[in-house]
Each structure stands twice: as structure tokens, then as C-alpha cells.
Design a protein around this motif. Sequence first.
Motif, PDB file in Angstrom:
ATOM      1  N   VAL A   1     -22.526  -3.658   0.799  1.00 40.11           N
ATOM      2  CA  VAL A   1     -22.028  -3.327  -0.541  1.00 40.11           C
ATOM      3  C   VAL A   1     -21.434  -1.921  -0.561  1.00 40.11           C
ATOM      4  O   VAL A   1     -20.387  -1.668  -1.174  1.00 40.11           O
ATOM      5  N   ALA A   2     -22.092  -0.977   0.126  1.00 41.84           N
ATOM      6  CA  ALA A   2     -21.561   0.388   0.172  1.00 41.84           C
ATOM      7  C   ALA A   2     -20.230   0.439   0.916  1.00 41.84           C
ATOM      8  O   ALA A   2     -19.300   1.155   0.508  1.00 41.84           O
ATOM      9  N   LEU A   3     -20.101  -0.326   1.994  1.00 46.50           N
ATOM     10  CA  LEU A   3     -18.830  -0.352   2.725  1.00 46.50           C
ATOM     11  C   LEU A   3     -17.724  -0.976   1.887  1.00 46.50           C
ATOM     12  O   LEU A   3     -16.565  -0.530   1.935  1.00 46.50           O
ATOM     13  N   LYS A   4     -18.046  -2.012   1.115  1.00 48.65           N
ATOM     14  CA  LYS A   4     -17.036  -2.602   0.247  1.00 48.65           C
ATOM     15  C   LYS A   4     -16.530  -1.582  -0.767  1.00 48.65           C
ATOM     16  O   LYS A   4     -15.332  -1.545  -1.080  1.00 48.65           O
ATOM     17  N   ARG A   5     -17.415  -0.758  -1.264  1.00 51.31           N
ATOM     18  CA  ARG A   5     -17.000   0.275  -2.215  1.00 51.31           C
ATOM     19  C   ARG A   5     -16.085   1.302  -1.538  1.00 51.31           C
ATOM     20  O   ARG A   5     -15.094   1.752  -2.122  1.00 51.31           O
ATOM     21  N   ILE A   6     -16.397   1.654  -0.294  1.00 50.20           N
ATOM     22  CA  ILE A   6     -15.565   2.616   0.428  1.00 50.20           C
ATOM     23  C   ILE A   6     -14.189   2.022   0.719  1.00 50.20           C
ATOM     24  O   ILE A   6     -13.154   2.688   0.565  1.00 50.20           O
ATOM     25  N   VAL A   7     -14.149   0.738   1.121  1.00 50.61           N
ATOM     26  CA  VAL A   7     -12.863   0.101   1.399  1.00 50.61           C
ATOM     27  C   VAL A   7     -12.026   0.010   0.126  1.00 50.61           C
ATOM     28  O   VAL A   7     -10.800   0.218   0.146  1.00 50.61           O
ATOM     29  N   ALA A   8     -12.657  -0.283  -1.009  1.00 49.33           N
ATOM     30  CA  ALA A   8     -11.919  -0.326  -2.272  1.00 49.33           C
ATOM     31  C   ALA A   8     -11.333   1.043  -2.609  1.00 49.33           C
ATOM     32  O   ALA A   8     -10.203   1.139  -3.120  1.00 49.33           O
ATOM     33  N   SER A   9     -12.066   2.111  -2.306  1.00 50.63           N
ATOM     34  CA  SER A   9     -11.526   3.450  -2.555  1.00 50.63           C
ATOM     35  C   SER A   9     -10.364   3.766  -1.619  1.00 50.63           C
ATOM     36  O   SER A   9      -9.405   4.438  -2.016  1.00 50.63           O
ATOM     37  N   LEU A  10     -10.409   3.264  -0.371  1.00 51.70           N
ATOM     38  CA  LEU A  10      -9.294   3.483   0.549  1.00 51.70           C
ATOM     39  C   LEU A  10      -8.046   2.733   0.090  1.00 51.70           C
ATOM     40  O   LEU A  10      -6.925   3.246   0.205  1.00 51.70           O
ATOM     41  N   VAL A  11      -8.236   1.513  -0.426  1.00 50.73           N
ATOM     42  CA  VAL A  11      -7.094   0.767  -0.957  1.00 50.73           C
ATOM     43  C   VAL A  11      -6.501   1.510  -2.149  1.00 50.73           C
ATOM     44  O   VAL A  11      -5.278   1.578  -2.317  1.00 50.73           O
ATOM     45  N   ALA A  12      -7.362   2.089  -2.982  1.00 52.35           N
ATOM     46  CA  ALA A  12      -6.862   2.865  -4.123  1.00 52.35           C
ATOM     47  C   ALA A  12      -6.131   4.118  -3.660  1.00 52.35           C
ATOM     48  O   ALA A  12      -5.139   4.530  -4.269  1.00 52.35           O
ATOM     49  N   MET A  13      -6.602   4.742  -2.575  1.00 47.00           N
ATOM     50  CA  MET A  13      -5.905   5.913  -2.040  1.00 47.00           C
ATOM     51  C   MET A  13      -4.515   5.554  -1.547  1.00 47.00           C
ATOM     52  O   MET A  13      -3.551   6.297  -1.759  1.00 47.00           O
ATOM     53  N   ALA A  14      -4.403   4.402  -0.897  1.00 43.66           N
ATOM     54  CA  ALA A  14      -3.101   3.981  -0.384  1.00 43.66           C
ATOM     55  C   ALA A  14      -2.157   3.580  -1.503  1.00 43.66           C
ATOM     56  O   ALA A  14      -0.935   3.677  -1.352  1.00 43.66           O
ATOM     57  N   GLY A  15      -2.711   3.102  -2.636  1.00 39.25           N
ATOM     58  CA  GLY A  15      -1.877   2.741  -3.770  1.00 39.25           C
ATOM     59  C   GLY A  15      -1.169   1.416  -3.575  1.00 39.25           C
ATOM     60  O   GLY A  15      -1.591   0.572  -2.774  1.00 39.25           O
ATOM     61  N   PRO A  16      -0.072   1.214  -4.272  1.00 41.42           N
ATOM     62  CA  PRO A  16       0.626  -0.087  -4.208  1.00 41.42           C
ATOM     63  C   PRO A  16       1.339  -0.336  -2.896  1.00 41.42           C
ATOM     64  O   PRO A  16       1.908  -1.410  -2.706  1.00 41.42           O
ATOM     65  N   VAL A  17       1.329   0.642  -1.973  1.00 37.50           N
ATOM     66  CA  VAL A  17       2.037   0.449  -0.702  1.00 37.50           C
ATOM     67  C   VAL A  17       1.411  -0.666   0.112  1.00 37.50           C
ATOM     68  O   VAL A  17       2.097  -1.485   0.725  1.00 37.50           O
ATOM     69  N   VAL A  18       0.054  -0.722   0.140  1.00 36.66           N
ATOM     70  CA  VAL A  18      -0.606  -1.779   0.893  1.00 36.66           C
ATOM     71  C   VAL A  18      -0.777  -3.020   0.054  1.00 36.66           C
ATOM     72  O   VAL A  18      -0.964  -4.115   0.588  1.00 36.66           O
ATOM     73  N   GLY A  19      -0.730  -2.921  -1.259  1.00 34.98           N
ATOM     74  CA  GLY A  19      -0.814  -4.087  -2.115  1.00 34.98           C
ATOM     75  C   GLY A  19      -2.206  -4.653  -2.166  1.00 34.98           C
ATOM     76  O   GLY A  19      -3.147  -4.154  -1.543  1.00 34.98           O
ATOM     77  N   PRO A  20      -2.406  -5.728  -2.924  1.00 39.19           N
ATOM     78  CA  PRO A  20      -3.705  -6.389  -2.959  1.00 39.19           C
ATOM     79  C   PRO A  20      -4.014  -7.045  -1.631  1.00 39.19           C
ATOM     80  O   PRO A  20      -3.175  -7.142  -0.744  1.00 39.19           O
ATOM     81  N   HIS A  21      -5.258  -7.513  -1.509  1.00 36.28           N
ATOM     82  CA  HIS A  21      -5.692  -8.077  -0.230  1.00 36.28           C
ATOM     83  C   HIS A  21      -4.852  -9.278   0.181  1.00 36.28           C
ATOM     84  O   HIS A  21      -4.556  -9.469   1.347  1.00 36.28           O
ATOM     85  N   SER A  22      -4.470 -10.106  -0.780  1.00 36.56           N
ATOM     86  CA  SER A  22      -3.683 -11.287  -0.418  1.00 36.56           C
ATOM     87  C   SER A  22      -2.329 -10.884   0.121  1.00 36.56           C
ATOM     88  O   SER A  22      -1.816 -11.446   1.083  1.00 36.56           O
ATOM     89  N   GLU A  23      -1.705  -9.848  -0.486  1.00 33.56           N
ATOM     90  CA  GLU A  23      -0.406  -9.401  -0.006  1.00 33.56           C
ATOM     91  C   GLU A  23      -0.534  -8.685   1.330  1.00 33.56           C
ATOM     92  O   GLU A  23       0.277  -8.852   2.231  1.00 33.56           O
TER      93      GLU A  23
END
Length: 281
Positions: free
Chosen positions: A12-34
Motif C-alpha cells: 500500500v505504501a509503494l502504491k502511494r509512492i508510485v501515484a506521487s511519481l505519476v503526479a510528478m510526471a504529470g500528463p506526459v506519462v498519462g494514466p496507467h492505461s495510456e
Amino acid sequence: MDGTAAIERNRVALKRIVASLVAMAGPVVGPHSEARAGPELVEGEPRTLPRHLWRAILRLLRPAEAAARRLIIAAARGLVVSLPPPRKAKPKPASSAPLLRSLGLAVMMSPADRARAAAAARRAAAPARQRALSLPLFDPLRHRPRPELVEGAKGSKGQNAPARAVPRILFPGLAEPSPLPPPPSRDDPVSAARLGRRLAAIAAALDDLPGQAARFARWKARRDLGLTRRISPLRPGRPTGRRLPRFDPSARRPRKIREVDEILAHAHSLALYALESPDTS
């Protein structure tokens, strides 16, 4: 030792960290499906990030990936799987046509050969099927640069010389020195396509930890049968990005220790215990 609660807490803690990394990258990486599809363009423009942000995400992503691998190993403790029977290789039909063609002799193709050639041409013309993203189960091994490629190397440590520091051989009066490439800037655009795929892979692995544990158990069964080259999924020494020497919940957190460092240290101890003390009950 039952580490189910510890594995779930770290997951659960790692999922929270990965979500913060996706937020840091912004729309460039897109959602997980994209990101799982891995498009190289976003609205017609290349997927890039500034170098300083790309490095900041990698500094957290590398230990997060190492911790996720160790949670998979710990979750696979005591898991027994049955491997499917090995596939039988199809016998290739003996044909003298290639030999005759190499000798310059004309060969009439049979209807079966023409059908096989047409099927092979259709497969070559079809677009390549994209491989599904998955988190690697093994730590990347350390790269040891060759001594002749290392600047001032006496032993095993050293760094490759940057492009702006390599020697240039010139002939005075005959050749003009070409300009050296400038040093990388913190604001240089760096491709974020691979970064998005790695974020999608670790997010999918953390969402399906039992499936990844079964995947690791299948590899371990193949290893026990001598069907793999790799012996251990962990590389010798410290894992990637590790800052804590060991997990000690009663000790004070040292300086420059992040949450992902504590997760990695705990996950590493869980993985070592799972590998050294397999559950045979």
C-alpha cells in the motif's frame, strides 16, 4: 514468520509512492492505461520531461522497483505451481529447394510450399503485436566497464569519459577543431516514454501481487529443473537505490532517508527470509 501483514502494508505504501511519481510526471506519462499502451506522442508532440524532473523521478522509481520485486519474492514463499509439459518441436519438412536454388537451378514450388510462403509473407506484413508490460523479476546486474574505456581507472571503479572530455587528434593547418557538445543542462528535454512504461509496469504489479508471485514461483520451478540461466533473482550486494543498511524499526531514521528507503530495507529482509527459509509445509 508470517509476513502477510508486512507485505500488504509495504504494498500500500509503494502504491502511494508510485501515484506521487505519476503526479510528478504529470500528463506526459498519462494514466496507467495510456502508459501501458506506450504511445510516443501526446497531442502530436514528443513525450518529454525536463532532465531535472526526469532524474528526480528515477531516484525514487529505482528503489521502488527493487522493493516491489522483493515483495513479490516474499509473497511467493510456500507457493507451489505445476509447470505445463514442454512443447514438442515440430519437425521441419526436408526440402532440397534451397540447395537447388543456391546452385542456380530453377525449382517449381509445390502448392503446400506456396501456401507456407504466403502465410509467412502475411505474418511479416502484419503489424507487430505489442508486448505486455511487466515488472522484471530480477535485479539488473552491475555493469563493469572495461578498463581501457575508463578514464584514469586503476581498479574496478571509474566512470566513462564524457563526450566533451575526449581527446581530439588534429593536424595543424589542415583540420579545424570541431565544436565539442555542450554539457547536459538540467532543463534539457528527455524522452519520458520509457519512464511511463516503467511506472505502468510497477503499478500493474502492485495491483496484482498474487499473480506476480505465481509468475515468480513458475520461474523458480523452472530454475529447479535447470531450465534457466539465472540462479538468484537478487544481485549480490546492495539493491538498487538502497540507503539503509538494514531494517530496524526501533532505530532513529538517519538523515537523507526517505520512506521508500525504509520500504526497500524491510522488503529486502522479507525476500532474503523467503529465499533462505522456503515454506515446505
